[in-house]
Scaffold this active site. Structure first.
Site, PDB file in Angstrom:
ATOM      1  N   ALA A  74     -14.596  96.744   0.393  1.00  0.00           N
ATOM      2  CA  ALA A  74     -14.061  96.757   1.757  1.00  0.00           C
ATOM      3  C   ALA A  74     -12.690  96.102   1.851  1.00  0.00           C
ATOM      4  O   ALA A  74     -11.819  96.574   2.580  1.00  0.00           O
ATOM      5  CB  ALA A  74     -15.035  96.061   2.699  1.00  0.00           C
ATOM      6  N   SER A 202     -18.312  98.373   1.781  1.00  0.00           N
ATOM      7  CA  SER A 202     -18.611  97.910   0.415  1.00  0.00           C
ATOM      8  C   SER A 202     -20.063  98.219   0.072  1.00  0.00           C
ATOM      9  O   SER A 202     -20.958  97.913   0.871  1.00  0.00           O
ATOM     10  CB  SER A 202     -18.486  96.377   0.345  1.00  0.00           C
ATOM     11  N   CYS A 332     -16.749  84.478   2.422  1.00  0.00           N
ATOM     12  CA  CYS A 332     -15.323  84.309   2.114  1.00  0.00           C
ATOM     13  C   CYS A 332     -14.806  83.011   2.702  1.00  0.00           C
ATOM     14  O   CYS A 332     -14.066  82.281   2.066  1.00  0.00           O
ATOM     15  CB  CYS A 332     -14.524  85.466   2.675  1.00  0.00           C
TER      16      CYS A 332
HETATM   17  C1  LIG Z   1     -17.290  92.361   7.912  1.00  0.00           C
HETATM   18  C2  LIG Z   1     -16.794  92.261   6.505  1.00  0.00           C
HETATM   19  N1  LIG Z   1     -15.662  92.853   6.184  1.00  0.00           N
HETATM   20  C3  LIG Z   1     -15.170  92.822   4.931  1.00  0.00           C
HETATM   21  C4  LIG Z   1     -15.824  92.138   3.936  1.00  0.00           C
HETATM   22  C5  LIG Z   1     -15.231  92.106   2.556  1.00  0.00           C
HETATM   23  O1  LIG Z   1     -16.069  92.763   1.649  1.00  0.00           O
HETATM   24  P1  LIG Z   1     -15.752  92.708   0.089  1.00  0.00           P
HETATM   25  O2  LIG Z   1     -15.702  91.256  -0.265  1.00  0.00           O
HETATM   26  O3  LIG Z   1     -16.881  93.435  -0.549  1.00  0.00           O
HETATM   27  O4  LIG Z   1     -14.431  93.361  -0.123  1.00  0.00           O
HETATM   28  C6  LIG Z   1     -17.016  91.474   4.240  1.00  0.00           C
HETATM   29  C7  LIG Z   1     -17.730  90.682   3.223  1.00  0.00           C
HETATM   30  O5  LIG Z   1     -18.314  89.666   3.496  1.00  0.00           O
HETATM   31  C8  LIG Z   1     -17.525  91.554   5.553  1.00  0.00           C
HETATM   32  O6  LIG Z   1     -18.663  90.960   5.901  1.00  0.00           O
END
Ligand SMILES: Cc1ncc(COP(=O)(O)O)c(C=O)c1O
Length: 388
Positions: A74, A202, A332
């Site tokens: 994502a 993702s 994150c």
């Molecule tokens: C709402 C949202 N967007 C984007 C992401 C980013 O996903 P990825 O770390 O797999 O790129 C996350 C991951 O926690 C998410 O919860």
């Protein structure tokens, strides 16, 4: 009591379903050719598997195969969508609309665009994580290049009424990107019907492998033209070049197919487990407060629960219940120790945000695990009360 971890952090990631792993293995061990090799059967086999997987993904999302680009997940998709659209010289508009509770995967590329001279309107949300449709309409200008609003929030599970907001944006010819990372596989999504222009997700959030995801780019009535962010071989219409990963793509397609197959019953089962968790914790801990939309509302993801524990820090509570996997914010943002911007955005104070925990219930959770989680948390809470 076993030493098993009780995993209730399914918004951070999910366990790869063993059926997904089974589907991936032949692509690693047998049909391991480069899917872009056209001169031998090993390449053809891998290419066929990728093609079938992309067709299946497209079908399960209501898209066409040509509208899907495979990415590493994502974060790459949101960056490609936002930077690819805004920094394309064909785009002459310089304003972006988003919301305060978006994930850093959206907020950070928008910040990068702000540094490039773009103006940004960041809409506030209410206690349920919802933006006001009137304020949204008023935020759009003749200079608005794109709107980015998530489908489902990763901390409080709020669902934006995206179809309605897309209609408003489209009436002014403005494209909409949605970060659907928490929604894909968890609630039914048909991108064709939703008429969203760009969608990011993702696979690891829906029981697929990590490091693989999708960017959907709507073709019908096209409002976006993306400029690639990476350059190399001619793969994926040059939008995202590089050798594709057949095993991961097949894994992602299998994972989404399983979610689609289970969609008629799984959300209710998960919502029932969440109710059990909520009721069990309320019986043992006085003064618990729910963050985000009511549990019985239509605007909350079925597996999401976010609770404020009176008088204790969420982080300390997690330390006191080490076999329980939950979180105090997004995975994150747990890299830096700031209080959750989502909870602050919904009107919680810093202290309240720091007293909160996020639970994400998923496919592999059982009622017995929920009961064990209740006991662990309530015991940890009692222990902390005694010390304080
Ligand atoms: C709402 C949202 N967007 C984007 C992401 C980013 O996903 P990825 O770390 O797999 O790129 C996350 C991951 O926690 C998410 O919860």
């Amino acid at each position: 009591m076993s030493d098993e971890i009780i995993y209730l952090d399914n918004h951070a990631t999910t366990r790869c379903d063993p059926r997904v792993v089974d589907a991936m293995l032949p692509l690693l061990l047998e049909s391991y050719g480069n899917p872009h090799s056209t001169t031998h059967a090993a390449g053809h086999d891998a290419a066929e598997a990728v093609d079938a997987a992309l067709h299946s993904l497209a079908q399960n999302l209501g898209a066409t195969r040509e509208e899907l680009t495979v990415t590493s997940g994502a974060t790459e998709s949101t960056n490609l969508a936002l930077l690819g659209h805004c920094l394309n010289p064909r785009n002459r508009k310089r304003h972006i609309v988003t919301a305060a509770t978006e994930h850093p995967a959206v907020l950070d590329p928008i910040d990068a665009l702000r540094r490039e001279g773009f103006g940004v309107t960041t809409l506030e949300v209410d206690a349920n994580g919802q933006i006001d449709a009137t304020k949204f309409t008023e935020s759009l200008t003749d200079d608005t290049a794109i709107v980015s609003l998530m489908l489902a929030n990763n901390e409080i599970g709020s669902l934006h009424p995206l179809a309605e907001l897309i209609e408003i944006a489209h009436a002014r010819g403005i494209p909409v990107h949605t970060d659907a990372t928490q929604a894909v596989g968890r609630i039914p999504i048909d991108v064709g019907r939703l008429e969203v222009d760009l969608l990011s997700c993702s696979a690891h959030k829906f029981y697929g492998p990590k490091g693989i995801g999708l960017l959907y780019v709507r073709r019908q009535g096209r409002l976006t033209r993306l400029k690639p962010r990476t350059f190399g071989g001619g793969q994926q219409r040059r939008l995202r070049p590089g050798t594709m990963n057949p095993a991961a793509i097949v894994g992602m397609a299998t994972a989404l197919q399983l979610c689609s197959d289970e969609m008629p019953t799984e959300p209710q089962r998960i919502a029932a487990l969440r109710q059990r968790l909520m009721e069990g914790l309320c019986q043992r801990i006085a003064g618990l407060q729910l963050n985000g939309p009511p549990l019985d509302s239509e605007i909350r993801l079925p597996g999401n629960l976010n609770l404020m524990f009176p008088g204790v820090q969420g982080d300390a509570l997690m330390l006191a219940a080490p076999r329980l996997a939950v979180s105090s914010g997004s995975a994150c943002s747990s890299v830096d120790a700031a209080a959750s911007h989502v909870l602050l955005g919904t009107g919680r104070s810093e202290l309240q945000a720091r007293s909160s925990l996020r639970f994400g219930i998923g496919r592999f959770n059982t009622a017995a695990q929920i009961d064990e989680a209740i006991a662990m948390l309530a015991d940890a809470f009692d222990q902390m009360q005694q010390f304080s």
